[in-house]
Design a protein around this motif. Structure first.
Motif, PDB file in Angstrom:
ATOM      1  N   ASP A 642       0.807  -1.227   0.000  1.00  0.00           N
ATOM      2  CA  ASP A 642       0.000   0.000   0.000  1.00  0.00           C
ATOM      3  C   ASP A 642       0.840   1.277   0.000  1.00  0.00           C
ATOM      4  O   ASP A 642       0.285   2.380   0.071  1.00  0.00           O
ATOM      5  N   ALA A 643       2.151   1.154  -0.071  1.00  0.00           N
ATOM      6  CA  ALA A 643       2.980   2.356  -0.099  1.00  0.00           C
ATOM      7  C   ALA A 643       3.085   2.867  -1.531  1.00  0.00           C
ATOM      8  O   ALA A 643       3.349   2.087  -2.454  1.00  0.00           O
ATOM      9  N   PRO A 644       2.921   4.162  -1.745  1.00  0.00           N
ATOM     10  CA  PRO A 644       2.958   4.706  -3.112  1.00  0.00           C
ATOM     11  C   PRO A 644       4.384   5.023  -3.562  1.00  0.00           C
ATOM     12  O   PRO A 644       4.664   6.126  -4.053  1.00  0.00           O
ATOM     13  N   ALA A 645       5.283   4.049  -3.410  1.00  0.00           N
ATOM     14  CA  ALA A 645       6.686   4.316  -3.739  1.00  0.00           C
ATOM     15  C   ALA A 645       6.845   4.621  -5.225  1.00  0.00           C
ATOM     16  O   ALA A 645       7.542   5.584  -5.604  1.00  0.00           O
ATOM     17  N   ASP A 646       6.213   3.820  -6.089  1.00  0.00           N
ATOM     18  CA  ASP A 646       6.336   4.053  -7.527  1.00  0.00           C
ATOM     19  C   ASP A 646       5.730   5.399  -7.913  1.00  0.00           C
ATOM     20  O   ASP A 646       6.299   6.144  -8.725  1.00  0.00           O
ATOM     21  N   GLU A 647       4.569   5.692  -7.341  1.00  0.00           N
ATOM     22  CA  GLU A 647       3.902   6.954  -7.649  1.00  0.00           C
ATOM     23  C   GLU A 647       4.759   8.134  -7.179  1.00  0.00           C
ATOM     24  O   GLU A 647       4.882   9.148  -7.878  1.00  0.00           O
ATOM     25  N   LEU A 648       5.376   7.999  -6.004  1.00  0.00           N
ATOM     26  CA  LEU A 648       6.218   9.073  -5.491  1.00  0.00           C
ATOM     27  C   LEU A 648       7.431   9.283  -6.401  1.00  0.00           C
ATOM     28  O   LEU A 648       7.802  10.420  -6.713  1.00  0.00           O
ATOM     29  N   ALA A 649       8.038   8.180  -6.837  1.00  0.00           N
ATOM     30  CA  ALA A 649       9.188   8.303  -7.743  1.00  0.00           C
ATOM     31  C   ALA A 649       8.779   9.010  -9.038  1.00  0.00           C
ATOM     32  O   ALA A 649       9.533   9.840  -9.582  1.00  0.00           O
ATOM     33  N   LYS A 650       7.584   8.704  -9.519  1.00  0.00           N
ATOM     34  CA  LYS A 650       7.118   9.298 -10.782  1.00  0.00           C
ATOM     35  C   LYS A 650       6.895  10.799 -10.630  1.00  0.00           C
ATOM     36  O   LYS A 650       7.328  11.601 -11.472  1.00  0.00           O
ATOM     37  N   VAL A 651       6.223  11.217  -9.543  1.00  0.00           N
ATOM     38  CA  VAL A 651       5.937  12.649  -9.401  1.00  0.00           C
ATOM     39  C   VAL A 651       7.215  13.440  -9.103  1.00  0.00           C
ATOM     40  O   VAL A 651       7.345  14.607  -9.500  1.00  0.00           O
ATOM     41  N   ILE A 652       8.165  12.804  -8.417  1.00  0.00           N
ATOM     42  CA  ILE A 652       9.446  13.488  -8.168  1.00  0.00           C
ATOM     43  C   ILE A 652      10.170  13.719  -9.488  1.00  0.00           C
ATOM     44  O   ILE A 652      10.647  14.829  -9.781  1.00  0.00           O
ATOM     45  N   SER A 653      10.236  12.667 -10.304  1.00  0.00           N
ATOM     46  CA  SER A 653      10.922  12.785 -11.593  1.00  0.00           C
ATOM     47  C   SER A 653      10.244  13.827 -12.464  1.00  0.00           C
ATOM     48  O   SER A 653      10.904  14.627 -13.151  1.00  0.00           O
ATOM     49  N   SER A 654       8.932  13.833 -12.429  1.00  0.00           N
ATOM     50  CA  SER A 654       8.191  14.800 -13.235  1.00  0.00           C
ATOM     51  C   SER A 654       8.454  16.229 -12.763  1.00  0.00           C
ATOM     52  O   SER A 654       8.622  17.148 -13.567  1.00  0.00           O
ATOM     53  N   ALA A 655       8.507  16.407 -11.437  1.00  0.00           N
ATOM     54  CA  ALA A 655       8.706  17.761 -10.899  1.00  0.00           C
ATOM     55  C   ALA A 655      10.064  18.317 -11.281  1.00  0.00           C
ATOM     56  O   ALA A 655      10.215  19.533 -11.484  1.00  0.00           O
TER      57      ALA A 655
END
Length: 662
Positions: A642-655
């Motif tokens: 349930d941890a959004p690790a992949d989602e967090l990596a994606k939004v960081i890269s996008s930012a």
């Protein structure tokens, strides 16, 4: 030269010729004299003196230096140092060396006990203990001095215990208590003094205090060593609980009123023989602790548990001792007994004349200390009212406090924070503990140890003790074991356990869970996400933990842990809260970061689960400050359900790949 030579080693190494003290020169020169005196006429070869003073770090010309020191000592003392077979010897006559007089009196006391003359035993032991002037061989370093110091300290401890036992058998319960309380403070894990103190308190009609002594021993032994009290201590508790008639002993009697003290009370615990660092704060304390005609100057020391507040207070107390000839006192404010009674007896008030009323005791103490050059150390202050009761009168006394927190309401106190040692002082302390050659041979690993310990002396001492007993270990091995919490966890973490017991349930939960996320520090909003609380409630909790130095406040409302404190708190989180709870805290933090990074990108409507920003500059500043924290939590939450690790990596890269929307 005229007059008899006399020598002292039960304290600093000193010598007198008649009534005049002899100037003995440098510390190494005093060390030569101390070693020769302890050999009691035995021959010491030059290479033995070199090894005793310098060890493996001896300079190339050390042998020549020893000869120079001996020559100077002969000029100062006369031809008392003999040359024998290429070495040196210093024979002494009876009555001219305090340590031989001490051992002679102790042996005579044992003979008196064998013949049943307890009064003679007690008198002989009192005379023996009166010869002590502090830590034996104070200021003398080297392996030989350390061994002799440890041996002599054990002899002194045994003598104090034997004197208390004799006093109890003679019905002198109050006298026994007066001698035992400082010993229990000095040696909190030694069980025989506690057993005797329990008996003294019980025979004085103070059963509850006697049982409190046992409870304190049980807490300390369990918290610091993971042990239960020994059979003798447990048996004493059982007999007190049953009011065993055989504990009654003889009727309490008192010795005749003591004559005016020839020597002032010197109740400070011994100074550390190899005290390292803190020169700046120690100098600041010495300058501030100057008697005043109008008030009592006070220094308050605060800092994280295990940082060395008590050791610093005692060290400065010894530095100032000569300026306070009317007495140096030490009160353990965490002790469940009555420190005021011990202080009054130290000022010469007979035990039977100590007032019953606490207010009367306080008034008498102020009257006796006013205009007297007295130094008082109040250690581990936990109650402001007890401090006020123990405050001496003005005109001469000074006070040093140690506490986990600053106390408001004490006039004329100057609070100083004791931080961890800087790297150079940490390395110097390691050198004194395990040897300079060993540290310098592994300097990079020694620096790593200094970093891992955050310069906390208690942790460094625990590491040094283990390394000294494991000559085959490298410093890298010690660093690895420390990182895995496999290195003296009870000793290192004991102060943190004690501090955590004083926290509220909410504070304790915050202390544990905030140590779970990796990263150098944490902001208040991020901490609120970890704890699942509002920002306002979280800010209050973080400030309260910083007040007792379990968290370190930084800039921009960020907080951090010292390395050993984080390791302890995280370990307790896993054992008390459980892995699932720790994972939930990390998941909450990751979701908070996902929402905040999206809000910083300003590509959609603000997500209330994260921080929002007033403008582009604020968003860009947050992203720049948070980059390390974001990637750290991404890595830490990878693989957690349930941890959004992949989602967090994606939004960081996008930012970072796309500019923030203007």
């Amino acid at each position: 030269m005229s007059g008899q030579l006399r020598f002292e080693v039960l304290g600093p190494v000193r010598a007198w010729l008649g009534a005049a003290e002899v100037e003995l020169g440098t510390p190494q020169q005093r060390a030569i004299l101390g070693i020769l005196l302890l050999r009691n006429g035995g021959v010491a070869m030059p290479e033995q003196l070199v090894a005793a003073i310098w060890g493996v770090t001896a300079p190339r010309a050390a042998g020549s230096t020893v000869r120079t020191y001996v020559s100077r000592l002969r000029r100062a003392l006369g031809p008392v140092i003999e040359s024998v077979g290429g070495g040196y010897a210093l024979p002494t006559e009876p009555g001219t060396l305090d340590v031989t007089d001490f051992e002679r009196l102790v042996n005579a006391a044992r003979e008196a006990r064998h013949t049943g003359d307890l009064t003679a035993e007690a008198n002989l032991l009192r005379a023996a203990l009166a010869l002590w002037k502090g830590t034996p061989l104070a200021g003398v370093r080297g392996e030989y001095a350390e061994q002799e110091r440890a041996r002599l300290m054990q002899l002194r401890l045994a003598a104090v215990e034997d004197l208390a036992a004799a006093d109890l058998e003679l019905g002198r319960h109050a006298e026994a208590e007066a001698g035992l309380v400082p010993l229990v403070i000095e040696q909190p894990l030694r069980e025989r003094p506690r057993e005797l103190l329990m008996l003294a308190l019980y025979r004085s009609g103070r059963q509850a205090e006697a049982l409190a002594v046992y409870q304190e021993a049980q807490r300390l032994l369990s918290g610091e060593l993971g042990l239960d009290p020994g059979p003798e201590l447990r048996e004493m508790q059982r007999r007190i609980l049953k009011s065993d008639p055989s504990l009654a002993g003889p009727m309490a009697v008192h010795q005749p009123p003591a004559p005016q003290l020839v020597e002032p009370p010197m109740q400070l615990p011994p100074d550390l023989p190899a005290y390292t660092g803190r020169s700046g704060i120690a100098e600041e304390m010495v300058k501030a602790l100057v008697p005043s005609a109008t008030h009592v100057p006070m220094i308050g020391l605060t800092g994280v548990p295990g940082v060395g507040k008590t050791a610093l207070a005692v060290h400065v107390g010894h530095q100032l001792a000569a300026q306070f000839p009317d007495g140096q006192f030490f009160a353990d404010m965490a002790w469940p007994g009555k420190p005021m009674s011990g202080l009054l007896r130290g000022m010469g008030v007979p035990a039977g004349e100590v007032p019953d009323s606490l207010s009367e005791r306080s008034a008498l103490w102020r009257s006796l200390t006013a205009d007297r050059k007295v130094l008082l150390v109040m250690d581990d202050v936990q109650d402001l009212e007890r401090v006020k009761l123990l405050m001496p009168g003005p005109g001469g006394p000074v006070v040093i406090l140690t506490s986990r927190q600053r106390w408001i309401g004490l006039p004329h106190v100057r609070w100083l924070k004791v931080d961890g040692l800087p790297e150079d002082e940490s390395l110097a302390l390691l050198e004194t503990l395990v040897g300079a050659a060993r540290v310098r041979a592994e300097l990079a690993d020694a620096s790593r140890l200094a970093e891992l310990t955050s310069g906390l002396p208690q942790v460094l001492h625990a590491i040094g003790a283990r390394l000294a007993s494991r000559p085959g270990w490298s410093l890298a091995t010690a660093a690895q074991r420390l990182g895995r919490r496999q290195l003296e966890p009870q000793v290192i973490e004991g102060p943190y356990q004690t501090a955590m017991k004083a926290l509220t349930p909410e504070q304790a939960r915050a202390f544990r869970l905030l140590a779970v996320p990796d990263g150098p520090d944490i902001t208040i909003p991020a901490a609120a996400a970890v704890l699942g609380l509002s920002i306002d409630d979280t800010a209050v909790l973080l400030d309260s933990l910083a007040d007792v130095h379990l968290l370190e406040p930084g800039t921009s409302e960020r907080y951090s842990f010292l390395g050993p404190v984080r390791a302890f708190a995280r370990g307790r989180a896993l054992t008390e809260d459980g892995e699932a709870c720790c994972h939930e805290a990390l998941v909450r933090l990751a979701k908070f970061y996902v929402a905040t990074v999206r809000n910083a990108s300003m590509e959609c409507s603000p997500d209330p689960a994260g921080l929002t920003f007033e403008n582009v500059d604020a968003a860009q500043a947050w992203l720049a400050d948070s980059q390390e924290h974001l990637w750290t939590i991404t890595a830490q939450t990878t693989g957690i359900p349930d941890a959004p690790a992949d989602e967090l990596a994606k939004v960081i890269s996008s930012a970072w790949s796309e500019p923030v929307v203007q």
